[in-house]
Design a protein around this motif. Structure first.
Motif, PDB file in Angstrom:
ATOM      1  N   LYS A  25       0.849  -1.200   0.000  1.00 55.35           N
ATOM      2  CA  LYS A  25       0.000   0.000   0.000  1.00 55.35           C
ATOM      3  C   LYS A  25       0.885   1.251   0.000  1.00 55.35           C
ATOM      4  O   LYS A  25       0.620   2.220  -0.709  1.00 55.35           O
ATOM      5  N   LEU A  26       1.953   1.204   0.787  1.00 52.36           N
ATOM      6  CA  LEU A  26       2.852   2.368   0.864  1.00 52.36           C
ATOM      7  C   LEU A  26       3.557   2.593  -0.467  1.00 52.36           C
ATOM      8  O   LEU A  26       3.696   3.730  -0.928  1.00 52.36           O
ATOM      9  N   ALA A  27       4.002   1.505  -1.096  1.00 46.80           N
ATOM     10  CA  ALA A  27       4.726   1.640  -2.367  1.00 46.80           C
ATOM     11  C   ALA A  27       3.802   2.238  -3.434  1.00 46.80           C
ATOM     12  O   ALA A  27       4.194   3.138  -4.186  1.00 46.80           O
ATOM     13  N   ILE A  28       2.567   1.746  -3.467  1.00 42.94           N
ATOM     14  CA  ILE A  28       1.615   2.280  -4.458  1.00 42.94           C
ATOM     15  C   ILE A  28       1.369   3.767  -4.185  1.00 42.94           C
ATOM     16  O   ILE A  28       1.372   4.595  -5.098  1.00 42.94           O
ATOM     17  N   ALA A  29       1.198   4.100  -2.900  1.00 40.94           N
ATOM     18  CA  ALA A  29       0.936   5.490  -2.532  1.00 40.94           C
ATOM     19  C   ALA A  29       2.093   6.393  -2.965  1.00 40.94           C
ATOM     20  O   ALA A  29       1.887   7.508  -3.454  1.00 40.94           O
ATOM     21  N   LEU A  30       3.299   5.889  -2.787  1.00 43.78           N
ATOM     22  CA  LEU A  30       4.500   6.663  -3.113  1.00 43.78           C
ATOM     23  C   LEU A  30       4.536   6.996  -4.608  1.00 43.78           C
ATOM     24  O   LEU A  30       4.697   8.154  -5.008  1.00 43.78           O
ATOM     25  N   VAL A  31       4.346   5.968  -5.420  1.00 41.95           N
ATOM     26  CA  VAL A  31       4.425   6.162  -6.869  1.00 41.95           C
ATOM     27  C   VAL A  31       3.244   7.006  -7.344  1.00 41.95           C
ATOM     28  O   VAL A  31       3.412   7.983  -8.084  1.00 41.95           O
ATOM     29  N   ALA A  32       2.038   6.652  -6.864  1.00 42.22           N
ATOM     30  CA  ALA A  32       0.853   7.394  -7.306  1.00 42.22           C
ATOM     31  C   ALA A  32       0.959   8.859  -6.886  1.00 42.22           C
ATOM     32  O   ALA A  32       0.628   9.759  -7.663  1.00 42.22           O
ATOM     33  N   GLY A  33       1.462   9.101  -5.689  1.00 41.11           N
ATOM     34  CA  GLY A  33       1.601  10.476  -5.201  1.00 41.11           C
ATOM     35  C   GLY A  33       2.550  11.271  -6.087  1.00 41.11           C
ATOM     36  O   GLY A  33       2.263  12.413  -6.465  1.00 41.11           O
ATOM     37  N   ALA A  34       3.681  10.655  -6.455  1.00 34.92           N
ATOM     38  CA  ALA A  34       4.661  11.365  -7.285  1.00 34.92           C
ATOM     39  C   ALA A  34       4.051  11.684  -8.647  1.00 34.92           C
ATOM     40  O   ALA A  34       4.187  12.805  -9.161  1.00 34.92           O
ATOM     41  N   VAL A  35       3.341  10.708  -9.224  1.00 37.20           N
ATOM     42  CA  VAL A  35       2.749  10.918 -10.549  1.00 37.20           C
ATOM     43  C   VAL A  35       1.697  12.032 -10.478  1.00 37.20           C
ATOM     44  O   VAL A  35       1.716  12.977 -11.274  1.00 37.20           O
ATOM     45  N   VAL A  36       0.812  11.924  -9.502  1.00 33.09           N
ATOM     46  CA  VAL A  36      -0.247  12.936  -9.386  1.00 33.09           C
ATOM     47  C   VAL A  36       0.368  14.326  -9.184  1.00 33.09           C
ATOM     48  O   VAL A  36      -0.025  15.298  -9.833  1.00 33.09           O
ATOM     49  N   GLY A  37       1.372  14.412  -8.309  1.00 35.25           N
ATOM     50  CA  GLY A  37       1.996  15.713  -8.050  1.00 35.25           C
ATOM     51  C   GLY A  37       2.597  16.308  -9.311  1.00 35.25           C
ATOM     52  O   GLY A  37       2.420  17.494  -9.601  1.00 35.25           O
ATOM     53  N   LEU A  38       3.299  15.491 -10.088  1.00 36.34           N
ATOM     54  CA  LEU A  38       3.979  15.998 -11.280  1.00 36.34           C
ATOM     55  C   LEU A  38       2.982  16.322 -12.394  1.00 36.34           C
ATOM     56  O   LEU A  38       3.125  17.311 -13.093  1.00 36.34           O
ATOM     57  N   VAL A  39       1.956  15.475 -12.539  1.00 38.21           N
ATOM     58  CA  VAL A  39       1.005  15.682 -13.639  1.00 38.21           C
ATOM     59  C   VAL A  39       0.039  16.825 -13.333  1.00 38.21           C
ATOM     60  O   VAL A  39      -0.174  17.717 -14.146  1.00 38.21           O
ATOM     61  N   VAL A  40      -0.520  16.787 -12.137  1.00 40.85           N
ATOM     62  CA  VAL A  40      -1.546  17.782 -11.799  1.00 40.85           C
ATOM     63  C   VAL A  40      -0.923  19.145 -11.489  1.00 40.85           C
ATOM     64  O   VAL A  40      -1.498  20.195 -11.757  1.00 40.85           O
ATOM     65  N   GLY A  41       0.269  19.114 -10.903  1.00 38.08           N
ATOM     66  CA  GLY A  41       0.930  20.380 -10.572  1.00 38.08           C
ATOM     67  C   GLY A  41       0.280  21.086  -9.400  1.00 38.08           C
ATOM     68  O   GLY A  41      -0.261  20.439  -8.503  1.00 38.08           O
ATOM     69  N   GLU A  42       0.300  22.394  -9.461  1.00 39.87           N
ATOM     70  CA  GLU A  42      -0.092  23.242  -8.329  1.00 39.87           C
ATOM     71  C   GLU A  42      -1.376  22.829  -7.588  1.00 39.87           C
ATOM     72  O   GLU A  42      -1.395  22.780  -6.353  1.00 39.87           O
ATOM     73  N   PRO A  43      -2.483  22.496  -8.328  1.00 39.28           N
ATOM     74  CA  PRO A  43      -3.719  22.136  -7.589  1.00 39.28           C
ATOM     75  C   PRO A  43      -3.517  20.969  -6.620  1.00 39.28           C
ATOM     76  O   PRO A  43      -4.268  20.844  -5.631  1.00 39.28           O
ATOM     77  N   ALA A  44      -2.513  20.131  -6.870  1.00 40.38           N
ATOM     78  CA  ALA A  44      -2.295  18.977  -5.985  1.00 40.38           C
ATOM     79  C   ALA A  44      -1.897  19.410  -4.575  1.00 40.38           C
ATOM     80  O   ALA A  44      -1.993  18.617  -3.628  1.00 40.38           O
ATOM     81  N   THR A  45      -1.459  20.677  -4.439  1.00 34.11           N
ATOM     82  CA  THR A  45      -1.073  21.135  -3.094  1.00 34.11           C
ATOM     83  C   THR A  45      -2.287  21.178  -2.162  1.00 34.11           C
ATOM     84  O   THR A  45      -2.140  21.250  -0.951  1.00 34.11           O
ATOM     85  N   ALA A  46      -3.491  21.100  -2.751  1.00 37.36           N
ATOM     86  CA  ALA A  46      -4.703  21.061  -1.917  1.00 37.36           C
ATOM     87  C   ALA A  46      -4.740  19.805  -1.045  1.00 37.36           C
ATOM     88  O   ALA A  46      -5.496  19.725  -0.083  1.00 37.36           O
TER      89      ALA A  46
END
Ligand code: ASP
Length: 461
Positions: A25-46
């Motif tokens: 679960k942690l590994a998936i969260a790590l990768v998914a978090g990085a992808v979402v942060g990079l793709v979505v950009g600024e709005p992800a700071t919410a």
């Protein structure tokens, strides 16, 4: 209406979530978090509040954990023994920090990560100050332990808890029946407190994947690829340096004949937590749980882990070494041997006085740069990607603490047991990784153990 006779019991979604191994679960969260942060950009700071909840949940546990594990641990070993363990772990922590800062310096000298970069103009950011070493040492003795507890001053709380633990040991062995029975009573209460904290830790860890996802997404969104690319060399040096340092831990563990699979099976949860939270103090509840799973006695981990989270920062030392060379490169300055030695000294000393919180390494870097007489402006460049460097250095810091803890337990008589029945919350079967951990522990016939391997098998989970 009768129930359908033979329908298999359906597992609820929550049940399935609980049953899925935490580390995946942690590994998936790590990768998914990085992808979402990079793709979505600024709005992800919410997502920040979701990450902050995780940090706060962990921090909520740190002080109670330090108090109860230290009192329980210290009251079960003799003061003389504690001194021996303390000395050993300090030597270990200092030696590995010196190795780490050398790794950072050498890697950066080989790569010259800052050449070709322009320092930003004058920066209005002034060098941050680390507290003077004498003051740090003096403040280890708290004037008011309750104030120290409330302020989160780990070293001062450790001092008071060690005093209480020693006093409790004396009470328990007192010839006066009244005092010894009161001592036993207190001890049982403290033991109960330790278990209480760990039951909460296990609950908090079920939230960890959400927290990790949010924290990584926010860092990636805030830093962005644009900031990372020009400083890719520095990032590479710090990540590469940490890889080398972890290689050093592996070598040391192998030297002491510690089973690596079992070590990392337990260490990976705190490693991921450190990476996401960027705080070795905040990771303390998770690393303490890992030490218990490795079978380390609380007489060791109760002392070495809080100490390590505060004074042992190998990843930070690598970063200070590498980033100082980077600053010199950007400024076009050749570092002299004297300046390099100064950086080593400041790196090791400053790591003692700085807490394991996000961004603490930047303060140490400022100190090293100022002490070495280098221009301060290029530090602003490093500050732009500090969070990304902080993730890996904090992971290294925590791995170093656990390595020291495991080695000390290996070299002290009776300080290593088969993992305790650490009671998962009702209905939380432990992940496959842990079953494996127990199994590979059983393979380690050469290690001292408190009982036959099969006693470690968990029942009823
Ligand atoms: N964040 C690191 C830690 O908690 C310290 C640092 O900034 O290097 O260990």
């Amino acid at each position: 209406m009768a129930d359908e006779p033979s329908s298999p019991p359906r597992r609820s979604l929550w049940r399935r979530y609980l049953d899925f191994p935490l580390i995946y679960k942690l590994a998936i969260a790590l990768v998914a978090g990085a992808v979402v942060g990079l793709v979505v950009g600024e709005p992800a700071t919410a997502l920040q509040p979701l990450g902050d909840v995780f940090l706060r949940l962990l921090q909520m546990l740190v002080m109670p954990l330090v108090v109860v594990t230290l009192i329980a641990g210290v009251s079960s070993v003799s003061p003389a023994r504690l001194g021996g363990i303390g000395l050993k772990v300090l030597v270990f922590y200092l030696a590995t920090s010196a190795v780490a800062i050398t790794v950072g310096l050498l890697a950066a000298l080989a790569v010259s990560p800052g050449t070709g970069l322009q320092a930003p103009g004058q920066t209005d950011q002034s060098p941050e100050q680390a507290p003077p070493v004498t003051q740090t040492l003096l403040e280890i003795v708290p004037e008011n332990p309750f104030a120290a507890l409330a302020e989160g001053n780990v070293l001062a709380v450790m001092f008071a808890a060690i005093a209480a633990g020693i006093a409790l040991a004396f009470m328990r062995s007192s010839a006066d029946a009244r005092i010894s029975s009161l001592g036993e009573l207190l001890r049982r209460g403290v033991d109960g407190g330790v278990e209480l904290v760990f039951v909460i830790v296990r609950g908090v860890l079920q939230y960890a994947p959400v927290g990790v996802f949010a924290l990584i997404a926010v860092v990636m969104a805030e830093t962005g690829v644009d900031a990372l690319v020009p400083l890719a060399k520095l990032t590479g040096v710090v990540y590469g340096g940490v890889a080398v340092q972890i290689g050093v831990y592996v070598a040391v563990l192998a030297l002491f004949r510690v089973g690596l699979r079992r070590f990392f099976a337990a260490a990976r949860e705190p490693m991921v937590t450190a990476f996401a939270t960027r705080s070795s103090s905040g990771t303390l509840p998770v690393s303490t749980r890992a030490a218990r799973r490795m079978g380390v006695d609380e007489g060791v981990y109760g002392f070495t882990l809080p100490l390590g989270a505060t004074v042992n920062m190998d990843g930070t030392a690598i970063y200070v070494g590498a980033a100082t060379v980077f600053v010199a490169n950007v400024a076009g300055v050749e570092l002299t041997v004297g300046q390099l030695l100064m950086v080593v000294l400041v790196g090791v000393l400053a790591s003692i006085g700085t807490a394991g919180v996000p961004g603490a390494g930047l303060i140490m870097l400022s100190l090293a740069v100022t002490q070495a007489g280098l221009p301060f402006a290029p530090v602003a460049l490093v500050a732009g990607i500090d969070a990304v460097l902080d993730m890996v250095r904090t992971m290294c810091n925590v791995t170093g603490d656990l390595t020291g803890t495991r080695i000390i337990a290996r070299t002290e008589r009776g300080m290593l047991h088969e993992p305790p029945e650490d009671g998962h919350p009702p209905g939380e079967p432990e992940s496959g990784g842990d079953a494996h951990a127990v199994h590979s522990g059983a393979e380690q016939g050469h290690e001292r153990s408190a009982g036959p391997p099969d006693t470690a098998e968990r029942s009823g989970t």
